[in-house]
Design an enzyme around this catalytic site. Structure first.
Site, short mmCIF file in Angstrom:
data_model
loop_
_atom_site.label_atom_id
_atom_site.label_comp_id
_atom_site.label_asym_id
_atom_site.label_seq_id
_atom_site.Cartn_x
_atom_site.Cartn_y
_atom_site.Cartn_z
N PRO A 163 97.51 -59.31 -9.44
CA PRO A 163 97.93 -60.65 -9.05
C PRO A 163 97.02 -61.70 -9.69
O PRO A 163 95.82 -61.46 -9.89
CB PRO A 163 97.77 -60.66 -7.52
CG PRO A 163 97.66 -59.23 -7.12
CD PRO A 163 97.05 -58.51 -8.29
N LYS A 164 97.59 -62.85 -10.03
CA LYS A 164 96.79 -63.95 -10.58
C LYS A 164 96.44 -64.91 -9.44
O LYS A 164 97.32 -65.56 -8.87
CB LYS A 164 97.57 -64.69 -11.67
CG LYS A 164 96.73 -65.74 -12.41
CD LYS A 164 97.52 -66.38 -13.52
CE LYS A 164 96.64 -67.33 -14.32
NZ LYS A 164 96.02 -68.39 -13.48
N TRP A 165 95.17 -64.99 -9.13
CA TRP A 165 94.71 -65.77 -7.98
C TRP A 165 94.58 -67.25 -8.35
O TRP A 165 94.19 -67.60 -9.46
CB TRP A 165 93.38 -65.22 -7.48
CG TRP A 165 93.55 -63.83 -6.96
CD1 TRP A 165 93.46 -62.66 -7.67
CD2 TRP A 165 93.91 -63.47 -5.64
NE1 TRP A 165 93.73 -61.60 -6.86
CE2 TRP A 165 94.01 -62.05 -5.61
CE3 TRP A 165 94.15 -64.19 -4.47
CZ2 TRP A 165 94.35 -61.36 -4.45
CZ3 TRP A 165 94.48 -63.51 -3.31
CH2 TRP A 165 94.59 -62.11 -3.31
N ASP A 191 99.47 -67.18 -8.26
CA ASP A 191 99.87 -67.95 -9.44
C ASP A 191 100.63 -67.15 -10.48
O ASP A 191 100.95 -67.67 -11.53
CB ASP A 191 98.59 -68.53 -10.07
CG ASP A 191 98.85 -69.82 -10.81
OD1 ASP A 191 99.88 -70.45 -10.55
OD2 ASP A 191 98.00 -70.19 -11.65
#
Length: 364
Positions: free
Chosen positions: A34-36, A181
């Site tokens: 996941p893109k934090w 994100d």
């Protein structure tokens, strides 16, 4: 502080791609994370000494005392860990609250650390003990990171990872509801390369039709010395019929900036015209409505002057995400929409991500 990898270190970066790449679409094996949505941070810990390094290599240490405490409690005694500082509000990430944490007053920093505490999400390991891991493949760095953080339960978290493209696609759709994100794609056999775009990132991309309600001049005039458009000021109508300021579109060539002045000229306000943002200079008007031109929080006392136009033009713009009622980033001009009525440009057109429990993401 004496570590095998010493601060400052520029973090390894990602280049954007249009869609989720298949695991075997590039040389080597891809994995997904996941893109934090937070502040990139490389944590350096040597015993009781902690440095929180930012993407621009300037320390974040003084702004996040609660993260320093968490590092001392939960990370190995000597390590360098790449990750993201995030703030949550309820069941989702809150980038606006995170931005408020960067403040010069120590008293305010301490108060916000208690009111909106930050967490650290770890996703790479650059050094452990006396070992420099920069040249090790990501597969080994990730394995060592999992061992080092085994059993932790916040406020330090270990990010999820998957080799399954279908699972990554589910994350991409679902996790946005928790404020994430997009996705980051990494090569299992890749070394850590500071300041190099060797990873891939997939972000959400959408379009919206907005009302053009004004423009700000570019800092540089046109070839003839006349002002040219720096940014178009965008609005959307809310449920009460008020035109809310939602952001700007600003990426134009100098030639296009001059053309926009001519295209906007027929919509210049006359003495008899009223504008929905006419009260922008009155401080009270900003309390109940999103208006442009408020005093800038970055330049005390400086107002952001602009040129209002009749709100009759509709433009299609590209955007990636919303932050509350505004576009998170500058939007991309797509085309004029003469076929759209300005009053039809409401928030209802915006795609609403499915809500998702952030605890499920962090606990994965």
């Amino acid at each position: 502080m004496q570590l095998p990898v010493m601060p400052p270190v520029a973090p390894m970066l990602a280049k954007p791609v249009a869609g989720i790449p298949a695991p075997d679409s590039v040389a080597g094996r891809l994995v997904y994370e996941p893109k934090w949505d937070g502040f990139r941070c490389i944590v350096f810990r040597d015993g009781d000494e902690v440095v929180l390094g930012s993407r621009n290599e300037k320390p974040l240490t003084r702004y996040f005392p609660e993260v320093v405490e968490a590092v001392l409690e939960q990370l190995p005694p000597r390590c360098v860990v790449d990750g993201e500082i995030v703030v949550r509000t309820g069941d989702r990430l809150d980038f606006g609250a995170l931005q408020q944490r960067i403040h010069p007053a120590d008293s305010r920093v301490r108060r916000l650390a208690a009111e909106t505490p930050a967490s650290f999400v770890a996703f790479d390991l650059l050094a452990l003990g006396d070992d420099d891991l920069l040249r090790e493949p990501f597969a080994r760095r990730r394995s060592l990171l999992e061992e080092a953080l085994h059993g932790i339960d916040g406020p330090v978290h270990l990010t999820r990872i998957s080799r399954d493209e279908d699972e990554a696609a589910r994350w991409f759709e679902q996790f946005e509801g928790a404020g994430l994100d997009g996705l980051v794609c990494k090569l299992l056999d890749s070394a850590y390369q500071p300041d190099k775009r060797v990873m891939l990132k997939v972000k959400h991309a959408r379009t919206a039709d907005c009302v053009v309600a004004g423009w700000r001049a570019h800092k540089q005039p046109g070839p003839d010395g006349a002002p040219v458009v720096g940014s178009l000021m965008l609005g959307l109508y809310d449920d009460e019929g008020a035109l809310q300021s939602v952001g700007v579109s600003a990426s134009f060539t100098m030639a296009r900036r001059a053309e926009l002045v001519q295209e906007l000229a027929p919509y210049t306000l006359t003495d008899d015209d009223e504008h929905p943002w006419a009260a922008w200079r009155e401080a009270e008007a900003h309390e109940g409505q999103r208006l442009p031109g408020a005093v800038s929080r970055w330049s005390a006392g400086k107002t952001l002057d602009w040129n209002p136009v009749r709100p009759e033009l509709v433009v299609e713009v590209g955007y990636d995400a919303m932050e509350g009622t505004r576009f998170r980033h500058t939007t991309q001009f797509k085309r004029w929409r003469p076929d759209r009525e300005p009053r039809s440009c409401t928030y209802e057109q915006l795609e609403r991500p499915v809500r998702y429990d952030l605890d499920d993401v962090l606990g994965g």
